[in-house]
Design an enzyme around this catalytic site. Structure first.
Site, PDB file in Angstrom:
ATOM      1  N   ARG A   1       0.848  -1.193   0.000  1.00 24.11           N
ATOM      2  CA  ARG A   1       0.000   0.000   0.000  1.00 24.11           C
ATOM      3  C   ARG A   1       0.881   1.239   0.000  1.00 24.11           C
ATOM      4  O   ARG A   1       2.091   1.157   0.164  1.00 24.11           O
ATOM      5  CB  ARG A   1      -0.955  -0.023   1.201  1.00 24.11           C
ATOM      6  CG  ARG A   1      -0.265  -0.432   2.502  1.00 24.11           C
ATOM      7  CD  ARG A   1      -0.751   0.308   3.665  1.00 24.11           C
ATOM      8  NE  ARG A   1      -0.602   1.730   3.462  1.00 24.11           N
ATOM      9  CZ  ARG A   1       0.531   2.396   3.605  1.00 24.11           C
ATOM     10  NH1 ARG A   1       1.657   1.773   3.902  1.00 24.11           N
ATOM     11  NH2 ARG A   1       0.570   3.706   3.413  1.00 24.11           N
ATOM     12  N   GLY A   2       0.226   2.416  -0.149  1.00 26.10           N
ATOM     13  CA  GLY A   2       0.975   3.661  -0.292  1.00 26.10           C
ATOM     14  C   GLY A   2       1.177   3.911  -1.778  1.00 26.10           C
ATOM     15  O   GLY A   2       1.538   2.988  -2.529  1.00 26.10           O
ATOM     16  N   ALA A   3       0.922   5.164  -2.189  1.00 26.48           N
ATOM     17  CA  ALA A   3       0.856   5.452  -3.621  1.00 26.48           C
ATOM     18  C   ALA A   3       2.090   5.007  -4.423  1.00 26.48           C
ATOM     19  O   ALA A   3       1.951   4.282  -5.433  1.00 26.48           O
ATOM     20  CB  ALA A   3       0.580   6.943  -3.809  1.00 26.48           C
TER      21      ALA A   3
ATOM     22  N   ARG B   1      -6.961  -0.495  -7.595  1.00 30.31           N
ATOM     23  CA  ARG B   1      -7.369   0.593  -6.687  1.00 30.31           C
ATOM     24  C   ARG B   1      -7.472   1.874  -7.519  1.00 30.31           C
ATOM     25  O   ARG B   1      -6.636   2.103  -8.398  1.00 30.31           O
ATOM     26  CB  ARG B   1      -6.358   0.787  -5.535  1.00 30.31           C
ATOM     27  CG  ARG B   1      -6.421  -0.320  -4.480  1.00 30.31           C
ATOM     28  CD  ARG B   1      -5.577   0.008  -3.264  1.00 30.31           C
ATOM     29  NE  ARG B   1      -6.268   0.863  -2.311  1.00 30.31           N
ATOM     30  CZ  ARG B   1      -5.664   1.396  -1.241  1.00 30.31           C
ATOM     31  NH1 ARG B   1      -4.388   1.165  -0.997  1.00 30.31           N
ATOM     32  NH2 ARG B   1      -6.345   2.151  -0.419  1.00 30.31           N
TER      33      ARG B   1
ATOM     34  N   GLN C   1      -2.824   2.660   9.602  1.00 29.42           N
ATOM     35  CA  GLN C   1      -1.464   2.683   9.013  1.00 29.42           C
ATOM     36  C   GLN C   1      -0.488   3.453   9.896  1.00 29.42           C
ATOM     37  O   GLN C   1       0.697   3.114   9.973  1.00 29.42           O
ATOM     38  CB  GLN C   1      -1.487   3.337   7.619  1.00 29.42           C
ATOM     39  CG  GLN C   1      -2.167   2.532   6.548  1.00 29.42           C
ATOM     40  CD  GLN C   1      -3.599   2.973   6.369  1.00 29.42           C
ATOM     41  OE1 GLN C   1      -4.267   3.351   7.323  1.00 29.42           O
ATOM     42  NE2 GLN C   1      -4.104   2.904   5.158  1.00 29.42           N
TER      43      GLN C   1
ATOM     44  N   ASP D   1      -1.838  10.916  -2.625  1.00 31.04           N
ATOM     45  CA  ASP D   1      -2.170   9.836  -3.567  1.00 31.04           C
ATOM     46  C   ASP D   1      -2.432  10.366  -4.970  1.00 31.04           C
ATOM     47  O   ASP D   1      -2.285   9.635  -5.953  1.00 31.04           O
ATOM     48  CB  ASP D   1      -3.364   9.038  -3.060  1.00 31.04           C
ATOM     49  CG  ASP D   1      -2.951   8.205  -1.861  1.00 31.04           C
ATOM     50  OD1 ASP D   1      -2.904   8.761  -0.748  1.00 31.04           O
ATOM     51  OD2 ASP D   1      -2.625   7.024  -2.044  1.00 31.04           O
TER      52      ASP D   1
ATOM     53  N   ASN E   1      -5.488  12.462  -0.313  1.00 36.46           N
ATOM     54  CA  ASN E   1      -4.628  11.658   0.566  1.00 36.46           C
ATOM     55  C   ASN E   1      -5.536  10.912   1.542  1.00 36.46           C
ATOM     56  O   ASN E   1      -6.767  11.053   1.513  1.00 36.46           O
ATOM     57  CB  ASN E   1      -3.626  12.561   1.306  1.00 36.46           C
ATOM     58  CG  ASN E   1      -2.524  11.751   1.983  1.00 36.46           C
ATOM     59  OD1 ASN E   1      -1.898  10.903   1.335  1.00 36.46           O
ATOM     60  ND2 ASN E   1      -2.279  11.969   3.257  1.00 36.46           N
TER      61      ASN E   1
END
Ligand SMILES: CSC[C@@H](O)[C@@H](O)C(=O)COP(=O)(O)O
Length: 345
Positions: A48-50, A88, A192, A233, A243
């Site tokens: 995860r995380g852009a 996503r 997170q 993001d 975000n």
């Protein structure tokens, strides 16, 4: 040369991903062999995380080409592209990375195509690590000495092995001796901040205090925060920034308390094709992420839930956007256009 990083191990014909759904202390690896596996890991937030989502999608497509071997071609890779693009919706880095790979389709098909995609995926990963270093230094230079920072979600090095985006600024400030404390919001509902950011900073003995998201206002009112630093993001052409859900609340609080609100992201998070934040697709996730945590019920069974994973902070609440190619102060359409004109192609 395969890249080794804490959470993404690229081993030519497969991808090992550290499963971020668990506490990093309880290391578990996912072995991904094709594009469908990579898409699954992204969808389920095992990665995860852009930036990490973009890198994983790139490796996923490269894996698919390797799997097809001599049969690899643009036409045969089209379904894999679709599966990855549907994993996503919000982080633009996913679509940016797939576009970079698509641009390598021209030329000899088959094994040669596989090699080109592998090289491009590795380059995306390496470029991201370099970008993190640079933006970390640029962002740290904006902070007052002995700064106490508030951050949200996880923007760290855990996934990509880089310096991190907002946490890249934190790391650089710490190395420069300019950091007093990081307040990490726990980031409901997925936590997170609590699970990943707190753990990550503690590994490096960077002073961190975990707080419930609802504690941010009191901290700011009592003068315990000097700046808010978050990731992104997707950043629209006018500077509106998507975000993790809760970011907008922090920006409003920061404005009320006259605190700098800094967004840290690689250039790959800028989306010049997106007019403004209103057009950004906000992912909605499983209601049970709010109703339950682990095996424990947090709300009555069947309770109606709204679970958006992201929000949009209007550009006018943002003090600066920091990317590897510069600092965009008081972001607006013109400032973003100037940034695009200035940055190296
Ligand atoms: C790592 S860069 C910044 C963002 O990607 C981060 O703050 C965030 O919103 C991550 O969302 P996630 O849903 O965990 O993928």
């Amino acid at each position: 040369m395969p890249i080794e990083s804490p959470a993404i191990h690229w081993l030519d014909d497969h991808l090992l991903l550290l499963d971020q759904r668990r506490l990093p202390a309880h290391t578990e690896w996912l072995d991904v062999r094709d594009a469908a596996g990579a898409a699954d890991a992204i969808r389920q937030m095992a990665v995860r995380g852009a930036p990490a989502i973009g890198i994983t999608a790139a490796y996923g497509l490269a894996l698919e080409a390797l799997r097809l071997g001599p049969g690899a071609s643009a036409a045969r890779l089209a379904p894999a592209l679709d599966v990855l693009a549907a994993s996503r919706p919000t982080a633009v880095n996913l679509f940016w990375a797939l576009d970079r790979l698509r641009a390598r389709f021209d030329g000899e098909p088959g094994a040669a195509l596989g090699k080109r995609l592998v090289r491009e995926a590795e380059r995306i990963h390496q470029d991201d690590q370099a970008a993190n270093q640079r933006l970390g230094e640029l962002g740290a230079a904006l902070l007052p000495p002995n700064a106490s920072l508030y951050t949200h979600c996880n923007t760290g090095a855990l996934a990509t092995g880089g310096h991190g985006t907002a946490l890249g600024i934190v790391r650089s400030a710490w190395r420069n001796g300019h950091l007093k404390m990081v307040f990490a919001g726990e980031t409901r509902p997925w936590l997170q901040g609590a699970r990943l950011t707190a753990w990550e900073l503690m590994q490096e003995n960077i002073p961190v205090t975990l707080v419930a998201d609802s504690a941010a206002g009191l901290l700011m009112a009592r003068g315990q925060v000097d700046a808010v630093v978050v990731g992104a993001d997707r950043i629209a052409a006018n500077g509106d920034t998507a975000n993790k859900i809760g970011t907008y609340n922090l920006a409003v609080l920061a404005r009320h308390h006259r605190l700098p609100f800094i967004v840290a992201a690689p250039d790959s998070t800028l989306d010049p094709a997106m007019e403004n934040g209103a057009g950004i697709v906000i992912e909605e996730r499983d209601p049970d992420e709010v109703r339950r945590f682990g095996g424990t019920a947090m709300a009555p069974d069947g309770c109606p839930v709204y679970n958006p994973a992201f929000d949009v902070t209007p550009a006018e609440l943002i003090t600066a956007i920091v990317t590897e190619s510069g600092v965009i102060r008081s972001p607006d359409r013109q400032a973003l256009a100037d940034h695009f004109a200035r940055r190296p192609s």
